[in-house]
Design an enzyme around this catalytic site. Structure first.
Site, PDB file in Angstrom:
ATOM      1  N   HIS A  61       0.893  -1.319   0.071  1.00  0.00           N
ATOM      2  CA  HIS A  61      -0.377  -0.024  -0.108  1.00  0.00           C
ATOM      3  C   HIS A  61       1.370   1.135   0.020  1.00  0.00           C
ATOM      4  O   HIS A  61       1.714   1.037   0.379  1.00  0.00           O
ATOM      5  CB  HIS A  61      -1.030   0.070   1.741  1.00  0.00           C
ATOM      6  CG  HIS A  61      -1.916  -0.345   1.010  1.00  0.00           C
ATOM      7  ND1 HIS A  61      -3.038  -0.965   2.028  1.00  0.00           N
ATOM      8  CD2 HIS A  61      -1.474  -2.047   0.620  1.00  0.00           C
ATOM      9  CE1 HIS A  61      -4.055  -2.191   1.780  1.00  0.00           C
ATOM     10  NE2 HIS A  61      -3.113  -2.449   1.020  1.00  0.00           N
ATOM     11  N   GLU A  63       0.982   3.785   1.603  1.00  0.00           N
ATOM     12  CA  GLU A  63       1.549   4.239   2.876  1.00  0.00           C
ATOM     13  C   GLU A  63       2.284   4.063   3.444  1.00  0.00           C
ATOM     14  O   GLU A  63       3.651   3.795   3.902  1.00  0.00           O
ATOM     15  CB  GLU A  63      -0.467   4.562   4.813  1.00  0.00           C
ATOM     16  CG  GLU A  63      -1.069   5.430   3.984  1.00  0.00           C
ATOM     17  CD  GLU A  63      -2.073   4.458   2.814  1.00  0.00           C
ATOM     18  OE1 GLU A  63      -3.381   4.502   3.204  1.00  0.00           O
ATOM     19  OE2 GLU A  63      -1.933   3.459   2.088  1.00  0.00           O
ATOM     20  N   CYS A  91      -6.290   1.840   5.014  1.00  0.00           N
ATOM     21  CA  CYS A  91      -7.311   1.247   5.779  1.00  0.00           C
ATOM     22  C   CYS A  91      -6.692   0.875   6.932  1.00  0.00           C
ATOM     23  O   CYS A  91      -6.028   1.262   8.189  1.00  0.00           O
ATOM     24  CB  CYS A  91      -6.639  -0.408   4.917  1.00  0.00           C
ATOM     25  SG  CYS A  91      -5.062  -0.567   4.895  1.00  0.00           S
ATOM     26  N   CYS A  94      -2.580  -0.230   7.618  1.00  0.00           N
ATOM     27  CA  CYS A  94      -1.849   0.884   7.563  1.00  0.00           C
ATOM     28  C   CYS A  94      -2.058   2.014   8.496  1.00  0.00           C
ATOM     29  O   CYS A  94      -1.444   2.489   8.733  1.00  0.00           O
ATOM     30  CB  CYS A  94      -2.718   2.215   5.733  1.00  0.00           C
ATOM     31  SG  CYS A  94      -2.086   1.160   4.203  1.00  0.00           S
TER      32      CYS A  94
END
Length: 170
Positions: A61, A63, A91, A94
């Site tokens: 991801h 992040e 999410c 993260c």
């Protein structure tokens, strides 16, 4: 004890535009266009964009990449006094990484009512039961962030529809 933003609206918009540039890099790779930047003392110290499809890794991801680069740059896992800008609400994974890295402020564009963990579905980021929690602000360039995601998924649906129709002709 309530935390507050230390940034001007112009600074928030500037850094979110940088996150949007990362999201465009993801889109060029046929990835879900999500981008993130970590800022410390007014300087970007980490950048990232989604690479789940490219790497075939669930944890790839935006992040996570931005946090990893920022930690390398400062030489520590602690990102105290930093801000994270991301085009879509973080999410659960993260939000946990942001909390563990001790990011002080989180700014995001589009909300994620089905998976967001910084205010929509859950709120890990501001839960004061943790030893660290962050200031969170949503809606930074929300229309631009949402439009980028919406157009990506619309194009993806159209592409799949065309492929399905083409296979039915054979």
């Amino acid at each position: 004890m309530e935390k507050t933003s230390q940034l001007t609206q112009a600074e928030k918009n500037f850094f979110m535009r940088e996150a949007l540039q990362e999201a465009l890099l993801a889109r060029e790779k046929a990835e879900v266009p999500i981008g993130a930047v970590v800022v410390l003392d007014g300087q970007i110290i980490g950048r990232g964009h989604n690479l789940r499809e490219t790497l075939q890794q669930a944890t790839a991801h935006a992040e996570i990449f931005a946090i990893q680069e920022a930690c390398e740059k400062v030489g520590s896992w602690r990102l105290e006094r930093s801000q994270l800008f991301v085009t879509l609400e973080p999410c659960v994974m993260c939000s946990g990484a942001i909390q563990l890295a001790r990011v002080d402020e989180i700014y995001y564009g589009a909300t994620d009512p089905k998976g967001g963990a910084a205010g929509s579905l859950l709120n890990i980021a501001t839960d004061t039961r943790f030893n660290h929690w962050s200031y969170v602000e949503s809606g930074i360039l929300a229309d631009e962030c949402s439009q980028l995601l919406s157009s990506f998924f619309k194009e993806l649906r159209n592409k799949k529809k065309k492929q399905k129709n083409a296979s039915n002709l054979i």
